[in-house]
Design an enzyme around this catalytic site. Structure first.
Site, PDB file in Angstrom:
ATOM      1  N   LEU A 140      63.889  74.346  33.107  1.00 46.10           N
ATOM      2  CA  LEU A 140      64.635  74.964  32.011  1.00 46.10           C
ATOM      3  C   LEU A 140      65.132  73.881  31.057  1.00 46.10           C
ATOM      4  O   LEU A 140      66.306  73.793  30.737  1.00 46.10           O
ATOM      5  CB  LEU A 140      65.795  75.806  32.548  1.00 46.10           C
ATOM      6  CG  LEU A 140      66.359  76.861  31.575  1.00 46.10           C
ATOM      7  CD1 LEU A 140      65.314  77.922  31.269  1.00 46.10           C
ATOM      8  CD2 LEU A 140      67.616  77.503  32.135  1.00 46.10           C
ATOM      9  N   GLY A 141      64.184  73.068  30.612  1.00 43.96           N
ATOM     10  CA  GLY A 141      64.493  72.090  29.577  1.00 43.96           C
ATOM     11  C   GLY A 141      64.328  72.712  28.203  1.00 43.96           C
ATOM     12  O   GLY A 141      64.481  73.929  28.029  1.00 43.96           O
ATOM     13  N   ILE A 218      52.153  76.344  32.151  1.00 46.75           N
ATOM     14  CA  ILE A 218      52.053  75.795  30.797  1.00 46.75           C
ATOM     15  C   ILE A 218      52.556  74.352  30.788  1.00 46.75           C
ATOM     16  O   ILE A 218      52.697  73.723  29.751  1.00 46.75           O
ATOM     17  CB  ILE A 218      52.855  76.677  29.813  1.00 46.75           C
ATOM     18  CG1 ILE A 218      52.465  76.419  28.355  1.00 46.75           C
ATOM     19  CG2 ILE A 218      54.349  76.546  30.035  1.00 46.75           C
ATOM     20  CD1 ILE A 218      51.195  77.087  27.954  1.00 46.75           C
ATOM     21  N   GLY A 219      52.850  73.804  31.999  1.00 49.14           N
ATOM     22  CA  GLY A 219      53.427  72.471  32.120  1.00 49.14           C
ATOM     23  C   GLY A 219      52.398  71.395  32.388  1.00 49.14           C
ATOM     24  O   GLY A 219      51.815  70.819  31.464  1.00 49.14           O
ATOM     25  N   ARG A 220      52.150  71.115  33.659  1.00 49.77           N
ATOM     26  CA  ARG A 220      51.155  70.129  34.072  1.00 49.77           C
ATOM     27  C   ARG A 220      50.355  70.685  35.248  1.00 49.77           C
ATOM     28  O   ARG A 220      50.906  71.311  36.147  1.00 49.77           O
ATOM     29  CB  ARG A 220      51.817  68.801  34.478  1.00 49.77           C
ATOM     30  CG  ARG A 220      52.269  67.948  33.309  1.00 49.77           C
ATOM     31  CD  ARG A 220      51.085  67.368  32.559  1.00 49.77           C
ATOM     32  NE  ARG A 220      51.472  66.439  31.518  1.00 49.77           N
ATOM     33  CZ  ARG A 220      51.652  66.750  30.249  1.00 49.77           C
ATOM     34  NH1 ARG A 220      51.510  68.008  29.857  1.00 49.77           N
ATOM     35  NH2 ARG A 220      51.972  65.827  29.363  1.00 49.77           N
ATOM     36  N   ASP A 244      47.056  77.099  31.475  1.00 48.96           N
ATOM     37  CA  ASP A 244      46.686  76.303  30.300  1.00 48.96           C
ATOM     38  C   ASP A 244      46.436  74.850  30.681  1.00 48.96           C
ATOM     39  O   ASP A 244      45.949  74.082  29.860  1.00 48.96           O
ATOM     40  CB  ASP A 244      47.792  76.380  29.242  1.00 48.96           C
ATOM     41  CG  ASP A 244      47.441  75.624  27.964  1.00 48.96           C
ATOM     42  OD1 ASP A 244      46.319  75.821  27.457  1.00 48.96           O
ATOM     43  OD2 ASP A 244      48.276  74.837  27.480  1.00 48.96           O
ATOM     44  N   GLU A 249      41.830  67.669  34.410  1.00 53.82           N
ATOM     45  CA  GLU A 249      41.269  68.079  33.121  1.00 53.82           C
ATOM     46  C   GLU A 249      40.250  67.057  32.607  1.00 53.82           C
ATOM     47  O   GLU A 249      40.437  65.854  32.813  1.00 53.82           O
ATOM     48  CB  GLU A 249      42.401  68.237  32.104  1.00 53.82           C
ATOM     49  CG  GLU A 249      43.376  69.335  32.475  1.00 53.82           C
ATOM     50  CD  GLU A 249      44.553  69.425  31.505  1.00 53.82           C
ATOM     51  OE1 GLU A 249      44.601  68.622  30.543  1.00 53.82           O
ATOM     52  OE2 GLU A 249      45.421  70.284  31.711  1.00 53.82           O
ATOM     53  N   HIS A 267      44.067  73.795  27.734  1.00 53.88           N
ATOM     54  CA  HIS A 267      45.238  72.980  27.394  1.00 53.88           C
ATOM     55  C   HIS A 267      45.491  73.003  25.880  1.00 53.88           C
ATOM     56  O   HIS A 267      45.448  71.968  25.198  1.00 53.88           O
ATOM     57  CB  HIS A 267      45.061  71.543  27.887  1.00 53.88           C
ATOM     58  CG  HIS A 267      46.371  70.813  28.031  1.00 53.88           C
ATOM     59  ND1 HIS A 267      46.545  69.761  28.905  1.00 53.88           N
ATOM     60  CD2 HIS A 267      47.571  70.978  27.417  1.00 53.88           C
ATOM     61  CE1 HIS A 267      47.788  69.315  28.810  1.00 53.88           C
ATOM     62  NE2 HIS A 267      48.429  70.039  27.907  1.00 53.88           N
ATOM     63  N   VAL A 268      45.821  74.187  25.385  1.00 56.77           N
ATOM     64  CA  VAL A 268      46.037  74.364  23.952  1.00 56.77           C
ATOM     65  C   VAL A 268      47.488  74.676  23.618  1.00 56.77           C
ATOM     66  O   VAL A 268      47.797  75.128  22.518  1.00 56.77           O
ATOM     67  CB  VAL A 268      45.121  75.487  23.386  1.00 56.77           C
ATOM     68  CG1 VAL A 268      43.662  75.100  23.531  1.00 56.77           C
ATOM     69  CG2 VAL A 268      45.398  76.823  24.083  1.00 56.77           C
TER      70      VAL A 268
END
Length: 310
Positions: A140-141, A218-220, A244, A249, A267-268
């Site tokens: 929650l950054g 959506i992070g890593r 994503d 990758e 990864h967009v």
């Protein structure tokens, strides 16, 4: 490296280029002259050690797990990143990916384009919906908050897992990730790719999420145990996933590619021209501010340094 970084660097600095972060590529001439690095990738400790005049590493991206920031801090080298300018774009992507995963919009468009609407009739009703869900945010950054604000508009329950509870939000905090997984039916992952987060989305967490559960990352990619995720999706341990990012990758595991209940993006998250240009500008502006005014604009927490007079 983004072309805008390269164009703007040449306006103020004398850029030189190496093909990788291999310390062996540093010649005596480079070692004697390089005082800054602009990077979209990795800067290991070894590369810093062979550049005795290095003062600053300007990283393209909000995540800087490719840079050994701890070693930079010990060496008095400031590391910068590009926060805030991509928050909204990534948050938008997270919501889009969540909706794609739940409502199968890409599959529905393919149904239409393939002529199946005409031949076979309406696209099948989707078994999943956002209605009535509770979303747990893993992290929650800045970006997590932007995602949460968007989720509020959808009227869903919101919870989060971080090491410490925030005092500026009213969302339910869970000190343990598995505890949050048991309490929600949707998890959005938005944490950095560090050793402490590696494979924390594992078989135990996925089982706790349950058969109606949905995972969005959506992070890593390193945060998710991809083998455990493929197994969970294939065997109905969870219902669906939207990804994503991936651990290796651009390679995506065949086991994930073969599954119908996973939505995949290359990864967009921040990949619009406007956002990437803003990120590129911040990379260069950090270098200009450091050498011109003695302080970087967006240093990472590990390196809150000011430039020493020369």
């Amino acid at each position: 490296m983004h072309s805008r970084v390269l164009e703007r660097l040449a306006e103020t600095f004398e850029p030189v280029f190496i093909s990788s972060s291999d310390p062996a590529l540093i010649t005596p001439e480079l070692a004697a002259s390089v005082s800054g690095i602009a990077i979209q990738g990795s800067v290991p400790a070894g590369l810093m050690d062979v550049l005795p005049k290095l003062e600053i590493i300007a990283n393209f991206g909000v995540g800087y797990d490719g840079v050994d920031a701890a070693h930079a801090a010990r060496s008095g080298i400031v590391v910068t990143h590009t926060p805030d300018v991509l928050n909204e774009e990534v948050a938008d992507t997270a919501i889009g990916l969540l909706l794609n995963t739940l409502r199968q919009f890409p599959q529905a468009e393919h149904w239409l384009r393939a002529g199946r609407w005409v031949r076979e009739g309406a696209y099948p009703l989707t078994p999943l919906t956002l209605r009535g869900r509770t979303v747990g945010l893993y992290g929650l950054g800045r970006i997590g908050i932007a995602i949460a604000k968007r989720l509020e508009a959808f009227g869903v329950g919101i919870a989060y897992h971080t090491r410490s509870a925030r005092t500026d939000v009213s969302y339910t905090h869970y000190p343990k990730l598995v505890g949050m997984a048991e309490a929600v039916d949707t998890i959005v992952v938005i944490v950095p790719g560090t050793e402490s987060t590696r494979h924390t989305i594992n078989a135990e967490v996925l089982a706790a999420l349950g058969s109606k559960g949905v995972l969005v990352n959506i992070g890593r990619g390193s945060t998710v145990d991809e083998a455990a995720l493929a197994d969970a999706l294939d065997n109905g341990i969870i219902a669906a996933a939207g990804l994503d990012v991936f651990e290796h990758e651009p390679n995506v595991p065949d086991a994930l590619l073969a599954l119908p209940n996973v939505s995949l993006l290359p990864h967009v998250g921040s990949a619009s021209q406007a956002t990437r240009n803003a990120m590129a500008d911040l990379v260069v502006d950090n270098l200009i501010a450091w050498f011109g005014k003695g302080a970087a604009l967006t240093p990472v927490p590990e390196t809150p340094f000011s430039r020493k007079a020369t």
